[in-house]
Design a protein around this motif. Sequence first.
Motif, PDB file in Angstrom:
ATOM      1  N   GLY A 102       0.810  -1.215   0.000  1.00  0.00           N
ATOM      2  CA  GLY A 102       0.000   0.000   0.000  1.00  0.00           C
ATOM      3  C   GLY A 102       0.845   1.267   0.000  1.00  0.00           C
ATOM      4  N   VAL A 103       0.200   2.359  -0.310  1.00  0.00           N
ATOM      5  CA  VAL A 103       0.840   3.669  -0.288  1.00  0.00           C
ATOM      6  C   VAL A 103      -0.126   4.658   0.352  1.00  0.00           C
ATOM      7  CG1 VAL A 103       0.044   4.195  -2.635  1.00  0.00           C
ATOM      8  CG2 VAL A 103       1.979   5.478  -1.665  1.00  0.00           C
ATOM      9  N   ARG A 104       0.436   5.542   1.200  1.00  0.00           N
ATOM     10  CA  ARG A 104      -0.399   6.546   1.877  1.00  0.00           C
ATOM     11  C   ARG A 104       0.267   7.915   1.731  1.00  0.00           C
ATOM     12  NH1 ARG A 104      -0.162   4.573   6.492  1.00  0.00           N
ATOM     13  NH2 ARG A 104       1.190   6.039   7.633  1.00  0.00           N
ATOM     14  N   GLN A 105      -0.497   8.892   1.312  1.00  0.00           N
ATOM     15  CA  GLN A 105       0.021  10.242   1.095  1.00  0.00           C
ATOM     16  C   GLN A 105      -0.773  11.232   1.936  1.00  0.00           C
ATOM     17  OE1 GLN A 105       2.677  11.680  -1.027  1.00  0.00           O
ATOM     18  NE2 GLN A 105       2.144  13.191   0.512  1.00  0.00           N
ATOM     19  N   SER A 106      -0.066  11.983   2.797  1.00  0.00           N
ATOM     20  CA  SER A 106      -0.701  13.047   3.579  1.00  0.00           C
ATOM     21  C   SER A 106      -0.732  14.321   2.754  1.00  0.00           C
ATOM     22  CB  SER A 106       0.065  13.288   4.874  1.00  0.00           C
ATOM     23  OG  SER A 106       0.028  12.140   5.696  1.00  0.00           O
ATOM     24  N   LEU A 107      -1.808  15.071   2.879  1.00  0.00           N
ATOM     25  CA  LEU A 107      -1.978  16.325   2.134  1.00  0.00           C
ATOM     26  C   LEU A 107      -2.331  17.442   3.119  1.00  0.00           C
ATOM     27  CD1 LEU A 107      -4.108  14.893  -0.814  1.00  0.00           C
ATOM     28  CD2 LEU A 107      -1.671  15.440  -0.874  1.00  0.00           C
ATOM     29  N   PRO A 108      -1.292  18.016   3.814  1.00  0.00           N
ATOM     30  CA  PRO A 108      -1.578  19.145   4.709  1.00  0.00           C
ATOM     31  C   PRO A 108      -2.219  20.279   3.928  1.00  0.00           C
ATOM     32  CG  PRO A 108       0.659  18.341   5.021  1.00  0.00           C
ATOM     33  CD  PRO A 108       0.130  17.680   3.782  1.00  0.00           C
ATOM     34  N   VAL A 272      -4.707  10.452   1.539  1.00  0.00           N
ATOM     35  CA  VAL A 272      -5.179   9.466   0.567  1.00  0.00           C
ATOM     36  C   VAL A 272      -4.346   8.196   0.755  1.00  0.00           C
ATOM     37  CG1 VAL A 272      -5.457   8.914  -1.867  1.00  0.00           C
ATOM     38  CG2 VAL A 272      -5.849  11.251  -1.074  1.00  0.00           C
ATOM     39  N   SER A 273      -5.025   7.048   0.725  1.00  0.00           N
ATOM     40  CA  SER A 273      -4.290   5.790   0.824  1.00  0.00           C
ATOM     41  C   SER A 273      -4.865   4.784  -0.172  1.00  0.00           C
ATOM     42  CB  SER A 273      -4.377   5.214   2.241  1.00  0.00           C
ATOM     43  OG  SER A 273      -5.709   4.893   2.579  1.00  0.00           O
ATOM     44  N   LEU A 274      -3.997   3.931  -0.709  1.00  0.00           N
ATOM     45  CA  LEU A 274      -4.378   2.899  -1.674  1.00  0.00           C
ATOM     46  C   LEU A 274      -3.589   1.639  -1.338  1.00  0.00           C
ATOM     47  CD1 LEU A 274      -5.899   2.148  -4.315  1.00  0.00           C
ATOM     48  CD2 LEU A 274      -3.838   2.896  -5.551  1.00  0.00           C
ATOM     49  N   THR A 275      -4.336   0.517  -1.247  1.00  0.00           N
ATOM     50  CA  THR A 275      -3.696  -0.760  -0.898  1.00  0.00           C
ATOM     51  C   THR A 275      -4.070  -1.822  -1.936  1.00  0.00           C
ATOM     52  OG1 THR A 275      -3.861  -0.203   1.456  1.00  0.00           O
ATOM     53  CG2 THR A 275      -3.410  -2.501   0.892  1.00  0.00           C
ATOM     54  N   VAL A 300      -9.907   7.949   1.782  1.00  0.00           N
ATOM     55  CA  VAL A 300      -9.571   9.369   1.911  1.00  0.00           C
ATOM     56  C   VAL A 300      -9.817   9.765   3.356  1.00  0.00           C
ATOM     57  CG1 VAL A 300     -10.118  11.721   1.185  1.00  0.00           C
ATOM     58  CG2 VAL A 300     -10.159   9.871  -0.494  1.00  0.00           C
ATOM     59  N   SER A 301      -8.851  10.483   3.952  1.00  0.00           N
ATOM     60  CA  SER A 301      -9.005  10.934   5.338  1.00  0.00           C
ATOM     61  C   SER A 301      -9.034  12.450   5.400  1.00  0.00           C
ATOM     62  CB  SER A 301      -7.860  10.390   6.202  1.00  0.00           C
ATOM     63  OG  SER A 301      -6.620  10.894   5.751  1.00  0.00           O
TER      64      SER A 301
END
Length: 421
Positions: A102-108, A272-275, A300-301
Amino acid sequence: MKKSCYQCLLFSPFCKWVPASLALMLSWNTFPIAHAQTFKELEQQLLDHPSIVALRFSETASRESAAANIGLPDPVISVGVNNVPLQDPAFDRFLPTHKAIGVRQSLPNFAERRALSSANERRASLQKLQAEWQFVTLRAKLISLLATQTALSEQLSILAARDIKYNELEEVIRSEIDAGRPAVFRIADIDIERADSAREKAAILASQIEVSAGIEELVLMAAKTPAPETALALWDGQATRFYAVRLADQNIDISEAGVSAAKAAFRPDWGVSLTYQQREEGSGAPGSTFAGDDWFSASVSVTVPIWSRQNQQPKLRAAKANANARRQQSEVAARAALAEWRVLSAKIEASNDFQKILREKISALDSRIEALTSNYEAGLGDYSTILDTEITQLKFQSDLATERARQVSLTARANSLLVTP
């Protein structure tokens, strides 16, 4: 040893005996150190002063930080397995068992990142202005040291001329004593003045070492360059012409960027995260009959400022209070700069007036010496009176050299307060 010779040994800087401390001062000044030829060369050397270079590095650091504030944080990549049985670990016997990547990207939130970047950009501008003011301040200090150095050299020459006059005066007084005139007390007066002159020379030599050390600290070389012509800059009455006020205003800009960042903190941060998941086909054993398959999960968080009363709101109030404090500091800086400018301007005007008075006195003594010389040549008066007047005139010339250096130093310092166009 006669009293006069004993005093010559202890005090006179013009006889062949020199006290050990003065000899050390003289030897210090004879070290072979390269001399700059022009003031422009000294200015170029001044640009490499560590305090200025440090501010340039700080400016670069702030600009790089501003660029980094806009960038996103690094994504998080994860690799693992899920739901693996402990007693019989395998990937083909239990339906929920699978492998995952998986990959997780934070978007402040972008508004906050932009505000923080703006704060660092403004901080870089502040540091650039600080470096500029530091250069101007060090330049004023250099001009002051060079002017003082010139004045000290003039005073040494004047002291040498005074010593010659003292020798002439002593010969005249002794001839008057031999002629039966009661002038013995004048010999003691001359010895006292010579002792004072020796003290003055010792102080000048010490000052020369101090000045030379100051110049070398600034430009890493000894310099015999005269100070440039310096005139008091014109001030248009605007407080923003002062460096101190501009720096204070830059701090206001930085604090206002902090307010913007505190307001932006109320906005949500995203993620955003995708596994990707892979399950193997079952082994076919009882309870392990299932088809293999691949699937994915996405989410999506978003942050919700539920605790803003305890978190964001106090930070916003603190940022606004800090901005108000910076505004008051700007007012303080304006008042202090204006007061310093007025004080320096008044001292410069007083110095100019004092120099004018000294020149008038020196000119008046020229006329008096001319008149006394005419009377002496006509057989009236004593030659000692002419010598006394010439010695007094030399003292005024020494005072004038000191005052000229003081006026140059005051002018350079006053000009360093203003941002020149």
